[in-house]
Design an enzyme around this catalytic site. Structure first.
Site, short mmCIF file in Angstrom:
data_model
loop_
_atom_site.label_atom_id
_atom_site.label_comp_id
_atom_site.label_asym_id
_atom_site.label_seq_id
_atom_site.Cartn_x
_atom_site.Cartn_y
_atom_site.Cartn_z
N LYS A 9 0.72 -1.10 -0.09
CA LYS A 9 -0.15 -0.05 0.03
C LYS A 9 0.78 1.00 0.23
CE LYS A 9 -3.81 -2.30 2.38
NZ LYS A 9 -4.89 -2.29 3.36
N TYR A 49 -12.23 -2.16 -3.70
CA TYR A 49 -12.76 -2.69 -2.22
C TYR A 49 -14.12 -2.38 -2.21
CZ TYR A 49 -8.14 -2.19 0.10
OH TYR A 49 -6.82 -2.51 0.45
N PHE A 57 -15.40 2.78 7.59
CA PHE A 57 -14.02 2.93 7.47
C PHE A 57 -13.63 3.21 5.77
CE2 PHE A 57 -13.97 -1.56 7.85
CZ PHE A 57 -13.44 -2.02 6.49
N ARG A 85 -1.76 -14.80 3.62
CA ARG A 85 -2.66 -14.34 4.80
C ARG A 85 -1.84 -14.28 6.07
NH1 ARG A 85 -6.75 -10.77 3.79
NH2 ARG A 85 -8.08 -11.75 5.58
N ASN A 112 -1.88 -0.18 7.00
CA ASN A 112 -1.16 -1.53 7.43
C ASN A 112 -0.46 -2.27 6.37
OD1 ASN A 112 -3.08 -2.23 5.82
ND2 ASN A 112 -4.53 -3.62 7.16
N HIS A 115 -1.79 -5.46 1.59
CA HIS A 115 -3.09 -6.17 1.43
C HIS A 115 -2.70 -7.45 0.72
CE1 HIS A 115 -7.19 -7.18 -0.13
NE2 HIS A 115 -6.68 -7.64 -1.11
N GLU A 126 -9.40 -9.56 -7.83
CA GLU A 126 -8.86 -8.43 -7.67
C GLU A 126 -7.76 -8.28 -8.64
OE1 GLU A 126 -9.22 -8.76 -2.44
OE2 GLU A 126 -7.30 -9.26 -3.73
P1 CMP Z 1 -7.11 -4.74 3.72
O1 CMP Z 1 -6.65 -6.26 3.93
O2 CMP Z 1 -6.59 -4.28 2.41
O3 CMP Z 1 -8.81 -4.92 3.50
C1 CMP Z 1 -9.49 -3.76 3.68
C2 CMP Z 1 -8.86 -2.62 4.48
O4 CMP Z 1 -9.59 -1.81 4.96
C3 CMP Z 1 -8.04 -3.16 5.44
O5 CMP Z 1 -6.80 -4.17 4.77
C4 CMP Z 1 -7.60 -1.96 5.96
O6 CMP Z 1 -6.46 -1.15 5.47
C5 CMP Z 1 -9.05 -0.99 6.17
N1 CMP Z 1 -9.47 -1.21 7.33
C6 CMP Z 1 -9.95 0.30 8.14
N2 CMP Z 1 -10.39 -0.17 9.13
C7 CMP Z 1 -10.74 -1.44 9.00
C8 CMP Z 1 -11.53 -2.37 10.18
N3 CMP Z 1 -12.07 -1.94 11.10
N4 CMP Z 1 -11.38 -3.56 9.65
C9 CMP Z 1 -11.04 -3.95 8.48
N5 CMP Z 1 -10.37 -3.19 7.56
C10 CMP Z 1 -10.28 -2.09 7.91
#
Ligand code: CMP
Length: 138
Positions: A9, A49, A57, A85, A112, A115, A126
Protein backbone atom coordinates in the site's frame (compact mmCIF):
# COMPACT_ATOMS: atom_id res chain seq x y z
CA UNK A 1 0.30 -24.55 -6.42
CA UNK A 2 -1.91 -21.51 -5.88
CA UNK A 3 -1.53 -17.89 -6.79
CA UNK A 4 -2.44 -14.86 -4.78
CA UNK A 5 -2.24 -11.07 -5.02
CA UNK A 6 -0.29 -8.91 -2.62
CA UNK A 7 -0.57 -5.12 -2.75
CA UNK A 8 2.08 -3.01 -1.02
CA UNK A 9 0.00 0.00 0.00
CA UNK A 10 1.04 3.68 -0.30
CA UNK A 11 2.46 3.74 3.26
CA UNK A 12 4.76 0.81 2.45
CA UNK A 13 5.95 2.49 -0.76
CA UNK A 14 6.44 5.89 0.97
CA UNK A 15 8.45 4.26 3.74
CA UNK A 16 10.77 2.48 1.27
CA UNK A 17 9.72 -0.99 2.41
CA UNK A 18 9.15 -2.57 -1.02
CA UNK A 19 12.39 -4.57 -1.10
CA UNK A 20 12.09 -5.86 2.43
CA UNK A 21 8.49 -6.94 1.93
CA UNK A 22 9.17 -8.71 -1.37
CA UNK A 23 12.20 -10.44 0.16
CA UNK A 24 10.04 -12.06 2.84
CA UNK A 25 7.84 -13.77 0.27
CA UNK A 26 10.78 -14.82 -1.88
CA UNK A 27 12.60 -16.17 1.19
CA UNK A 28 9.52 -18.25 1.97
CA UNK A 29 9.76 -19.91 -1.45
CA UNK A 30 7.09 -18.02 -3.36
CA UNK A 31 7.73 -17.28 -7.02
CA UNK A 32 6.95 -13.81 -8.30
CA UNK A 33 4.75 -14.21 -11.36
CA UNK A 34 4.11 -10.50 -11.96
CA UNK A 35 4.98 -7.26 -10.18
CA UNK A 36 3.93 -3.73 -11.10
CA UNK A 37 3.85 -0.28 -9.53
CA UNK A 38 0.64 1.58 -10.25
CA UNK A 39 -1.49 4.49 -9.14
CA UNK A 40 -4.96 3.21 -8.28
CA UNK A 41 -7.53 5.53 -9.76
CA UNK A 42 -10.52 6.30 -7.57
CA UNK A 43 -12.87 4.12 -9.69
CA UNK A 44 -10.40 1.24 -9.57
CA UNK A 45 -10.04 1.59 -5.79
CA UNK A 46 -13.81 1.69 -5.32
CA UNK A 47 -14.23 -1.47 -7.37
CA UNK A 48 -11.30 -3.20 -5.66
CA UNK A 49 -12.72 -2.48 -2.19
CA UNK A 50 -16.42 -2.78 -3.15
CA UNK A 51 -16.97 -5.62 -0.60
CA UNK A 52 -16.34 -2.94 2.10
CA UNK A 53 -18.43 -0.17 0.54
CA UNK A 54 -20.95 -0.05 3.41
CA UNK A 55 -18.31 0.03 6.17
CA UNK A 56 -17.60 3.21 8.15
CA UNK A 57 -13.90 3.05 7.24
CA UNK A 58 -14.54 2.84 3.46
CA UNK A 59 -14.11 6.58 2.61
CA UNK A 60 -10.82 6.76 4.55
CA UNK A 61 -9.68 3.53 2.91
CA UNK A 62 -10.33 4.92 -0.60
CA UNK A 63 -8.53 8.18 0.27
CA UNK A 64 -5.56 6.26 1.60
CA UNK A 65 -5.20 3.67 -1.16
CA UNK A 66 -5.32 6.42 -3.81
CA UNK A 67 -2.84 8.66 -1.93
CA UNK A 68 0.23 7.38 -3.78
CA UNK A 69 1.58 4.50 -5.84
CA UNK A 70 1.09 0.88 -4.79
CA UNK A 71 3.01 -2.22 -5.84
CA UNK A 72 0.83 -5.12 -6.98
CA UNK A 73 2.48 -8.54 -6.93
CA UNK A 74 1.21 -11.93 -8.00
CA UNK A 75 3.01 -14.78 -6.28
CA UNK A 76 2.75 -18.53 -6.76
CA UNK A 77 3.44 -21.30 -4.30
CA UNK A 78 1.92 -24.02 -2.15
CA UNK A 79 -1.27 -22.83 -0.42
CA UNK A 80 -0.36 -19.27 -1.43
CA UNK A 81 -3.61 -17.60 -0.32
CA UNK A 82 -3.54 -19.14 3.14
CA UNK A 83 0.22 -18.89 3.77
CA UNK A 84 0.52 -15.29 2.55
CA UNK A 85 -2.46 -14.21 4.70
CA UNK A 86 -0.71 -15.77 7.70
CA UNK A 87 2.56 -14.05 6.77
CA UNK A 88 0.96 -10.57 6.59
CA UNK A 89 -0.91 -10.96 9.90
CA UNK A 90 -4.20 -9.52 11.19
CA UNK A 91 -5.64 -6.26 9.80
CA UNK A 92 -4.82 -4.13 12.83
CA UNK A 93 -1.03 -3.74 12.81
CA UNK A 94 -1.07 -3.04 16.54
CA UNK A 95 -2.52 -6.49 17.20
CA UNK A 96 -0.38 -8.29 14.61
CA UNK A 97 2.25 -10.60 16.11
CA UNK A 98 5.97 -10.09 15.55
CA UNK A 99 7.20 -12.04 12.55
CA UNK A 100 4.26 -10.92 10.40
CA UNK A 101 4.62 -8.09 7.88
CA UNK A 102 2.07 -5.92 9.70
CA UNK A 103 3.42 -6.87 13.13
CA UNK A 104 6.96 -5.90 12.17
CA UNK A 105 6.32 -2.96 9.82
CA UNK A 106 2.71 -1.74 10.23
CA UNK A 107 1.63 1.28 12.24
CA UNK A 108 -2.18 1.26 12.18
CA UNK A 109 -5.35 -0.41 10.84
CA UNK A 110 -5.99 1.47 7.61
CA UNK A 111 -2.28 2.15 7.08
CA UNK A 112 -1.31 -1.48 7.41
CA UNK A 113 1.40 -1.73 4.72
CA UNK A 114 -0.01 -4.61 2.68
CA UNK A 115 -3.15 -6.23 1.34
CA UNK A 116 -3.44 -9.88 0.34
CA UNK A 117 -6.37 -11.73 -1.25
CA UNK A 118 -8.46 -13.72 1.24
CA UNK A 119 -9.53 -16.49 -1.20
CA UNK A 120 -8.83 -17.78 -4.70
CA UNK A 121 -12.06 -16.09 -5.84
CA UNK A 122 -10.89 -12.76 -4.37
CA UNK A 123 -7.51 -13.21 -6.04
CA UNK A 124 -9.15 -13.68 -9.43
CA UNK A 125 -11.46 -10.71 -8.93
CA UNK A 126 -8.74 -8.38 -7.62
CA UNK A 127 -6.08 -9.32 -10.20
CA UNK A 128 -8.61 -8.64 -12.97
CA UNK A 129 -9.48 -5.21 -11.56
CA UNK A 130 -5.79 -4.29 -11.50
CA UNK A 131 -5.29 -5.76 -15.04
CA UNK A 132 -2.59 -8.03 -13.67
CA UNK A 133 -3.74 -11.39 -14.92
CA UNK A 134 -1.11 -11.98 -17.56
CA UNK A 135 2.05 -13.91 -16.83
CA UNK A 136 4.99 -12.17 -18.48
CA UNK A 137 6.72 -14.09 -21.27
CA UNK A 138 10.11 -15.47 -20.19
P1 CMP B 1 -7.12 -4.86 3.62
O1 CMP B 1 -6.60 -6.22 3.92
O2 CMP B 1 -6.57 -4.15 2.45
O3 CMP B 1 -8.73 -4.93 3.48
C1 CMP B 1 -9.59 -3.86 3.81
C2 CMP B 1 -8.86 -2.70 4.41
O4 CMP B 1 -9.65 -1.76 5.09
C3 CMP B 1 -7.91 -3.20 5.48
O5 CMP B 1 -6.85 -3.92 4.91
C4 CMP B 1 -7.53 -1.90 6.17
O6 CMP B 1 -6.55 -1.18 5.44
C5 CMP B 1 -8.84 -1.10 6.06
N1 CMP B 1 -9.56 -1.00 7.34
C6 CMP B 1 -9.70 0.11 8.07
N2 CMP B 1 -10.41 -0.11 9.17
C7 CMP B 1 -10.76 -1.40 9.17
C8 CMP B 1 -11.49 -2.23 10.07
N3 CMP B 1 -12.03 -1.76 11.18
N4 CMP B 1 -11.62 -3.54 9.75
C9 CMP B 1 -11.10 -4.03 8.59
N5 CMP B 1 -10.39 -3.28 7.71
C10 CMP B 1 -10.21 -1.99 7.99
Amino acid sequence: MDRTLIVIKPDGVRRNLIGRIVERFEDRGFRIVNLRMLDMRRETAEEFYSPHKDKAFYPDLIEFITSGPVVAIIVEGTSAVQVIRRMIGPTNSLEAPGGTVRGDLGLATTENVVHASDSIESFEREAKILSLTEELPL
